[in-house]
Design a protein around this motif. Structure first.
Motif, short mmCIF file in Angstrom:
data_model
loop_
_atom_site.label_atom_id
_atom_site.label_comp_id
_atom_site.label_asym_id
_atom_site.label_seq_id
_atom_site.Cartn_x
_atom_site.Cartn_y
_atom_site.Cartn_z
N GLU A 57 0.84 -1.21 0.00
CA GLU A 57 0.00 0.00 0.00
C GLU A 57 0.87 1.26 0.00
OE1 GLU A 57 -3.23 0.38 -0.60
OE2 GLU A 57 -3.18 -1.78 -0.94
N HIS A 58 1.98 1.19 0.74
CA HIS A 58 2.90 2.34 0.77
C HIS A 58 3.48 2.60 -0.62
CE1 HIS A 58 3.73 2.24 5.39
NE2 HIS A 58 2.57 2.76 5.07
N LYS A 92 2.05 1.97 -3.46
CA LYS A 92 1.00 2.59 -4.28
C LYS A 92 0.84 4.06 -3.92
CE LYS A 92 -1.61 -1.70 -4.54
NZ LYS A 92 -2.86 -2.35 -4.12
N GLN A 93 0.86 4.35 -2.62
CA GLN A 93 0.71 5.76 -2.19
C GLN A 93 1.87 6.60 -2.70
OE1 GLN A 93 0.33 5.88 2.08
NE2 GLN A 93 -1.55 4.67 2.06
N TYR A 94 3.04 6.02 -2.66
CA TYR A 94 4.25 6.73 -3.13
C TYR A 94 4.09 7.15 -4.59
CZ TYR A 94 9.26 7.36 -4.20
OH TYR A 94 10.48 7.86 -4.61
N ASN A 116 0.96 7.08 -6.39
CA ASN A 116 -0.30 7.81 -6.61
C ASN A 116 -0.26 9.25 -6.10
OD1 ASN A 116 -1.33 5.54 -7.77
ND2 ASN A 116 -2.42 4.83 -5.94
N SER A 117 0.52 9.48 -5.06
CA SER A 117 0.61 10.84 -4.49
C SER A 117 1.43 11.77 -5.39
CB SER A 117 1.29 10.77 -3.12
OG SER A 117 2.63 10.36 -3.29
N GLN A 145 4.67 11.55 -5.50
CA GLN A 145 6.00 11.68 -4.88
C GLN A 145 7.09 10.97 -5.71
OE1 GLN A 145 6.43 13.66 -2.42
NE2 GLN A 145 8.60 13.26 -2.02
N TYR A 146 6.72 9.82 -6.24
CA TYR A 146 7.69 9.08 -7.07
C TYR A 146 8.12 9.93 -8.27
CZ TYR A 146 9.30 5.46 -10.39
OH TYR A 146 10.01 4.73 -11.31
#
Ligand SMILES: [Mg+2]
Length: 221
Positions: A32-33, A35-37, A39-40, A42-43
């Motif tokens: 999940e982290h 994906k968040q990285y 989707n947010s 940030q990547y």
């Protein structure tokens, strides 16, 4: 290169087997982290930051080279997976796993999306007379799909696409990629920039400066 993920798992297991560890992060939470990285944003932000720094460095070197009485033959080396092309959609589909056969089949489809920052760097280099070489851990049999994929997303007129031939199968990425950079250097190129998402893309010398892109998804020794 994705095919090394399985090798890595074994290596890490051997390394970790002898030490006592606290309970690792729950694997579902870790996914999940990831994906968040992405989707947010940030990547992408962190990727862009690294490529901006690389481009700035490249610009300085180009200017300095132009002032030389005998300008050098400047070159940039780029990795492909998670550097020029993204495997994220495939990783997402397979839950950040999948069998080796599944991963190879995905690679063979040549449908990986672009990492836009890297195309901008590529174009900047080409527009300023700098040669660009892709040095990939992908095997030679992937060449057709890889060329098609690179062209589809906008890369054109690269100076070389070096992929693993039979004799490099099983050779660690660091060793293989260093030898390729050594060969380019022996042909008279001065590799001013080497950009990749793994330390094994970058270690080993034969480049003036290395830029490491983020990759929290897998590790290639
Ligand atoms: Mg890579």
């Amino acid at each position: 290169m994705k095919t090394f993920r399985l090798v890595l798992s074994s290596l890490l297991f051997v390394c970790l087997a002898s030490v006592s560890l606290a309970e690792p992060q729950n694997i579902q939470v870790a996914k999940e982290h990831l994906k968040q990285y992405v989707n947010s944003g940030q990547y992408n932000t962190e990727t862009q930051k690294v490529v901006d720094n690389a481009t700035h460095y490249l610009a300085q070197k180009i200017t300095a080279n132009e002032k030389l009485a005998l300008p050098k033959k400047l070159a940039v080396v780029l990795d492909i997976d998670e550097t020029a092309l993204s495997n994220y959609p495939d990783m997402l589909k397979s839950g950040f796993g999948g069998t080796l056969e599944e991963i190879m089949r995905q690679e063979g489809q040549g449908h990986d999306p672009l990492i836009p920052a890297t195309l901008a760097l590529f174009n900047y280099a080409k527009q300023h007379g700098v040669s660009v070489f892709f040095v990939s851990g992908r095997s030679e049999w992937m060449r057709q799909a890889t060329v098609k994929n690179l062209k589809t997303v906008g890369f054109k007129d690269w100076n070389g696409l070096i992929m693993r031939t039979e004799k490099f199968q099983g050779v660690p990425a660091k060793e293989y990629k260093t030898l390729i950079r050594k060969q380019l250097t022996e042909k008279g190129y001065v590799i001013i920039l080497n950009v990749g998402d793994q330390e094994s893309d970058l270690e080993g010398g034969y480049s003036e400066k290395n830029f490491k892109l983020p990759n929290p998804f897998y590790y290639i020794p």
